[in-house]
Design an enzyme around this catalytic site. Structure first.
Site, PDB file in Angstrom:
ATOM      1  N   GLY A  79      58.100  16.736  -7.744  1.00 25.05           N
ATOM      2  CA  GLY A  79      58.895  15.597  -7.299  1.00 25.05           C
ATOM      3  C   GLY A  79      58.028  14.392  -6.985  1.00 25.05           C
ATOM      4  O   GLY A  79      58.350  13.256  -7.342  1.00 25.05           O
ATOM      5  N   ARG A 104      53.033 -20.555   4.711  1.00 22.94           N
ATOM      6  CA  ARG A 104      52.108 -19.642   4.001  1.00 22.94           C
ATOM      7  C   ARG A 104      50.691 -20.180   4.026  1.00 22.94           C
ATOM      8  O   ARG A 104      49.711 -19.429   4.117  1.00 22.94           O
ATOM      9  CB  ARG A 104      52.576 -19.373   2.566  1.00 22.94           C
ATOM     10  CG  ARG A 104      52.619 -20.604   1.687  1.00 22.94           C
ATOM     11  CD  ARG A 104      53.039 -20.276   0.252  1.00 22.94           C
ATOM     12  NE  ARG A 104      53.280 -21.506  -0.473  1.00 22.94           N
ATOM     13  CZ  ARG A 104      52.950 -21.726  -1.750  1.00 22.94           C
ATOM     14  NH1 ARG A 104      52.365 -20.780  -2.458  1.00 22.94           N
ATOM     15  NH2 ARG A 104      53.212 -22.877  -2.331  1.00 22.94           N
ATOM     16  N   SER A 108      49.500 -17.326  -4.420  1.00 24.19           N
ATOM     17  CA  SER A 108      50.792 -17.764  -3.897  1.00 24.19           C
ATOM     18  C   SER A 108      51.001 -17.324  -2.454  1.00 24.19           C
ATOM     19  O   SER A 108      51.512 -18.073  -1.631  1.00 24.19           O
ATOM     20  CB  SER A 108      51.932 -17.187  -4.745  1.00 24.19           C
ATOM     21  OG  SER A 108      51.841 -17.647  -6.077  1.00 24.19           O
ATOM     22  N   GLU A 161      54.004  -3.274  -5.281  1.00 19.17           N
ATOM     23  CA  GLU A 161      54.389  -3.507  -3.894  1.00 19.17           C
ATOM     24  C   GLU A 161      54.534  -2.194  -3.113  1.00 19.17           C
ATOM     25  O   GLU A 161      54.039  -2.055  -1.997  1.00 19.17           O
ATOM     26  CB  GLU A 161      55.711  -4.280  -3.815  1.00 19.17           C
ATOM     27  CG  GLU A 161      55.666  -5.674  -4.436  1.00 19.17           C
ATOM     28  CD  GLU A 161      55.784  -5.667  -5.945  1.00 19.17           C
ATOM     29  OE1 GLU A 161      56.087  -4.602  -6.524  1.00 19.17           O
ATOM     30  OE2 GLU A 161      55.555  -6.730  -6.563  1.00 19.17           O
ATOM     31  N   ARG A 209      57.414 -21.330   1.297  1.00 15.55           N
ATOM     32  CA  ARG A 209      56.652 -21.907   0.183  1.00 15.55           C
ATOM     33  C   ARG A 209      56.438 -23.401   0.429  1.00 15.55           C
ATOM     34  O   ARG A 209      55.394 -23.950   0.124  1.00 15.55           O
ATOM     35  CB  ARG A 209      57.425 -21.711  -1.119  1.00 15.55           C
ATOM     36  CG  ARG A 209      56.791 -22.405  -2.298  1.00 15.55           C
ATOM     37  CD  ARG A 209      57.593 -22.233  -3.583  1.00 15.55           C
ATOM     38  NE  ARG A 209      56.875 -22.784  -4.717  1.00 15.55           N
ATOM     39  CZ  ARG A 209      57.359 -23.720  -5.534  1.00 15.55           C
ATOM     40  NH1 ARG A 209      58.572 -24.170  -5.381  1.00 15.55           N
ATOM     41  NH2 ARG A 209      56.622 -24.181  -6.525  1.00 15.55           N
TER      42      ARG A 209
END
Lengths: 636, 636
Positions: free
Chosen positions: A116, A316, A343, A375, A484
């Site tokens: 699994g 950011r 970014s 991620e 942003r």
């Protein structure tokens, strides 16, 4: 394995992770045999309330458990991914603190995993990174029993696992008879230890429920054996079937010797460490400090502060400034990003990459992790880095992609791990990338999650305050949502106030309305308050960078911020769900976003000064007519 | 490719998926060239509000886009996973409806993917399944440009991709010079088409930004080229640098011929279909019905109904009954589970597995998909099955593992796909598996997500009503939360009422309190109401199986259910966040759960009749003293 049951936190112990955590009965029994503080009575309390032996292994419940695993084969198992983090942490500490003659850090990380675990995508992400990083001290034993809950692996899992691991750069070894041939398993582990620049997968072919009348069948996965079956199993392996909860003396003796060896190993390590301290006093006290969890004295003085005269900056970008400032004073900060470094702005200026030295791209003492577009693997590895001790991992991606790794983020919270999620591009304010990238439902998820803090700072001071609060909170993960777009530095903002979750930013006398906002919408609230004041409605502005910390404040403080008797309107450019706890009316998103320049989007979705003013007037009128203003956030 | 720009929905068209959706400018341009309804003006509106050319490809915005992809390399790209679903759908329709001489279904599914797509775990899950299923008509072109946003793939992606795909059972082909050698690309595609029992990966080695002055660098990924650079690129490839937004006549001519060929292909298919209809009238009208989205006449009569005299049953078991009943009457229902078939109870009795016939485990006409332990891959594949048309896919796992595939579930909502999430073990009521398996924050997430329905039915009638509402709703996904434990059949419950989201289950005269509950807690509300009534508080019980549908009801109906002027207490054994919209006080979870038998857990977490009664009394007393009861769910 090197372990000392009398001190489960012995720094240089080998780590063990049961990736397929549903087999935890075995792990509890092994901990009992090995001499950990898991008694026979604890074993009898398996899966009962408040026991040390819950249904899946949990790091805070049981001595000797390194990480919370569990989600059965059916769920996902971050165990192997956590183990990659544990192994990376060992490599990092060894590279940072070992000195010639002083191999303080050299533990192995062992994992048992099942079919699994290998089907889950998060494992693929972490396993690929382990190969890339050449984590030679990571040894995974794959219990190849050809059975998952739905039956034979033939129904859905026919890939060539050995070949796949080779494609990832792992060493692979096969043990053909894992049911009986213990010598080959031992030999395989010895061989794995010799290979220092590749992790090793040992595929151990086994029979599920070996010895039982149901052996080889999926039924034996979850169902208890019948009494008859237990009887014949015990007889088959030379036990007295009439006896229960008994450990033969020879087994006790065997493990007692092992425990003594473990205690000796720690003693030897302590002696080595004492010598090390004499020669490298700074490094020694740094190791002690880091594993004690104490932060460096005065670290918070490095946090940048701002005045409203400072220019507008994206949060950011402000976060990058904080990380750069803190990288020098908090060496245990280990950063990274899922391929969005430029970014997310998670890499401080002088950072060195965590890489195998042969790559010439960095070395294991490096503190910046290149996770690639992974991620979920990143978050699970961060959990492993934190669980090792002595590290404060943070990692970046876009806020909307937090949920691609939610399985691991949730376990940060459940396991009380201080992991920092640096999530940028935090609303429709990201603009043209459109609704696939614009979070709507993400922050209500994090706020609804127990033991997790959600920050959405409004400006430079609040970004500093966010890191202050997140780093001070030793036993909770933090999600930091960052813009942003550029945001102005606010009059009245405060580093310290972030600790209280929400605070009054601007307060006219006899306020008739409260606007509460977070992040990029606080300046909008300020502008709306100005307009409302000009039109005769004195308006208080509350900034709420962290609603969870606000919830923990004394009632008196809360009443001074969101004061009873005054209508409250909230503004946040994300979904409005959950804001009913703090406001009477909400300005925010009720649909997905769209792809367009930012100013078009705020207008399209009615998140503007004018829309706020109009809604505020309606709210005031409604409650004037009603003759009361109900208190928000009531708890009964 | 076979496509007809005049009819983007031509049933047997080849499907194309741009997995790395951030390259959508190319896709829009290709659609324009190919003759789809994407004009030059549309191209000029790239990433502007309400344009046909948003920042990432979205299935409902642009003719010719098959599935919404997008999340950049940085996010995750379900594109390849959607494509596996599209290819599986073709195989299923071919096996179900093709007849000798009538190859109605034989389209290919093409995907372009990048390095980022291959790093994501969800791809690994779907790619492994594509190999297992031997989907020979799936052809993936891997743009191997060695660059991701963080720079060279050397920093984090050094696995042997070809070997990995071979381990999954794919055919692999390498094109060495993808920048110039178009003949080899074409040859590779032809070779891929010849291999009918394996999907094919064509690794095309390319240079990112080929021709630009920045070629080979990560900067060219997201930044526009400078004017000078554009000029020299155009010159290099034989265009007039002074011209913009121009398509040379020879290119127009080329695509015009292709469009005519596509129209001819559809015409030929229509002629074949006409002959097929003459020979197989039932099958033909079934194909038409399925692609028109019309449900079979009278299907809802198959839904089982119950009375309160029927025995208690777990709602997951009731769901099995509904699926079994519907499997006969709705042949487009395609089921599956992520290796939890026996727990989710998603497999109806006579189901045949979707498998390659060589496995002897089923065939492609089978309607039950064995997804293995791959939740994220399962959800993304379900999106592909739905996007193909003519299918209603559903898939099961534990509710807590919905978030392991949230990236795809969110895209079901954003793309308006009718995908049904059968999520069992929906609260602490699952008991001993403990907090790693017990959802707390999951339903507030689904309820906060636009265009997604969340159902938590309380008994047999509500389970039937849930499927009624979910299947009728053609353009939204549904999440169905089902209990592990048995629940009584309730007096007053209704199939039809589920369509309204919430309804009055029991209503004494002059109710002084309303208890609103979902799923397993509705019977608790009934018991608490009985006790409250006995103590002098007549109490209305409201069942709210779907708060989103309730929100859409007319104000008058809502006022008849959660009537203004009466205090409301909600009960749900999940996190309380979000319930402030519907209740004045909440009974529910404010922490993670625990591992213990179910009755111990409900008691520990105060989700009991006594706790509900006690809280209700406090609420009543509070508002009596206040002299008002504020209306819940106010919208301004």
């Amino acid at each position: 394995m090197t372990y000392n049951p009398k001190n489960p936190k012995f720094i240089n112990r080998d780590r063990f992770v049961l990736s397929n955590g549903h087999g935890c009965a075995l792990q509890y029994i092994m901990l009992h045999l090995a001499g950990y503080d898991v008694s026979m009575d604890d074993l009898k309390q398996f899966r009962q309330l408040n026991s040390k032996t819950p249904g899946h292994p949990e790091v805070n419940d049981t001595p000797g458990i390194e990480v919370t695993t569990g989600p059965l084969g059916q769920g996902f198992d971050p165990g192997i991914s956590n183990a990659v983090g544990l192994a990376a942490a060992e490599a990092h500490f060894a590279a940072t603190f070992n000195r010639p003659g002083y191999e303080l850090f050299n533990n192995h990380t062992y994992v048992i995993l099942g079919d699994g675990c290998l089907q889950e995508g998060v494992s693929a992400e972490a396993i690929s990174l382990a190969g890339h990083w050449k984590l030679g001290k990571l040894i995974a034993l794959y219990d190849d029993n050809k059975i998952t809950i739905d039956g034979s692996t033939e129904v859905s899992f026919t890939e060539d696992v050995i070949k796949r691991f080779e494609s990832y750069g792992w060493q692979t070894i096969v043990v053909d008879d894992g049911d009986n041939d213990f010598a080959s398993i031992e030999k395989a582990i010895e061989e794995a230890k010799l290979c220092t620049d590749k992790p090793t997968l040992i595929k151990v072919k086994t029979t599920i429920g070996y010895g039982s009348l149901m052996q080889g069948e999926e039924k034996v996965h979850g169902s208890p054996l019948s009494d008859d079956d237990i009887k014949q199993v015990k007889e088959k392996f030379g036990f007295d079937p009439k006896e229960k909860y008994v450990v033969p003396q020879e087994v006790q003796d065997f493990y007692k010797v092992r425990a003594e060896q473990g205690a000796d190993a720690e003693e030897a390590w302590n002696a080595l460490f004492a010598k090390y301290r004499a020669e490298f006093p700074e490094e020694a006290s740094e190791i002690e400090r880091r594993f004690s969890g104490k932060l460096p004295e005065g670290w918070e003085k490095a946090l940048p502060s701002f005045t409203s005269a400072d220019p507008p900056v994206a949060t950011r970008k402000l976060s990058e400034g904080v990380l750069t400032a803190l990288s020098d004073v908090i060496p245990e900060l280990l950063g990274g990003s899922a391929d969005l470094t430029g970014s997310n702005l998670t890499r401080w200026q002088k950072a060195v990459d965590f890489q195998h030295p042969s790559t010439n791209l960095g070395d294991y003492s490096g503190r910046y992790f290149r996770y690639g577009v992974r991620e979920h693997g990143m978050f699970a590895i961060m959990n492993g880095l934190a669980a090792f001790g002595g590290n404060i991992p943070f990692g970046g991606t876009f806020l909307n992609f937090l949920t691609y790794g939610w399985g691991a983020a949730r376990l940060s919270a459940l396991s009380h791990l201080r992991v920092i999620y640096v999530m940028t591009h935090d609303s429709i304010g990201l603009g043209e990338d459109g609704p696939t990238h614009q979070p709507i439902e993400t922050l209500v998820l994090t706020r609804a999650t127990p033991n997790m803090l959600t920050f959405r700072p409004a400006d430079g001071n609040e970004v500093s305050g966010t890191y202050l609060a997140a780093i001070e909170d030793h036993h909770r993960p933090s999600v930091i949502a960052l813009s942003r777009q550029n945001l102005p530095q606010l009059e009245g903002s405060s580093i310290e106030a972030v600790r209280r979750g929400a605070y009054v930013l601007q307060d006219p006398e006899e306020a008739k309305l409260i606007l509460v906002a977070t992040g990029s919408e606080v300046s909008l609230a300020v502008d709306a308050a100005k307009k409302l004041a000009a039109e005769g409605t004195p308006t208080r502005v509350v900034s709420m960078p962290c609603s969870e910390l606000y919830d923990e404040q004394p009632e008196e403080y809360k009443n001074s911020v969101l004061s009873p008797g005054i209508p409250i309107v909230s503004i946040e450019a994300l979904g409005v769900t959950g804001w009913e706890r703090y406001s009477h009316a909400q300005v925010g998103m009720r649909s997905f976003g769209a792809s367009a320049p930012i100013k078009d989007l705020y207008k399209k979705f009615d998140i503007t000064v004018d829309a706020t003013v109009a809604k505020s007037k309606k709210v005031i009128a409604y409650y004037e007519k009603a003759g009361y203003v109900p208190k928000v956030g009531l708890e009964f």
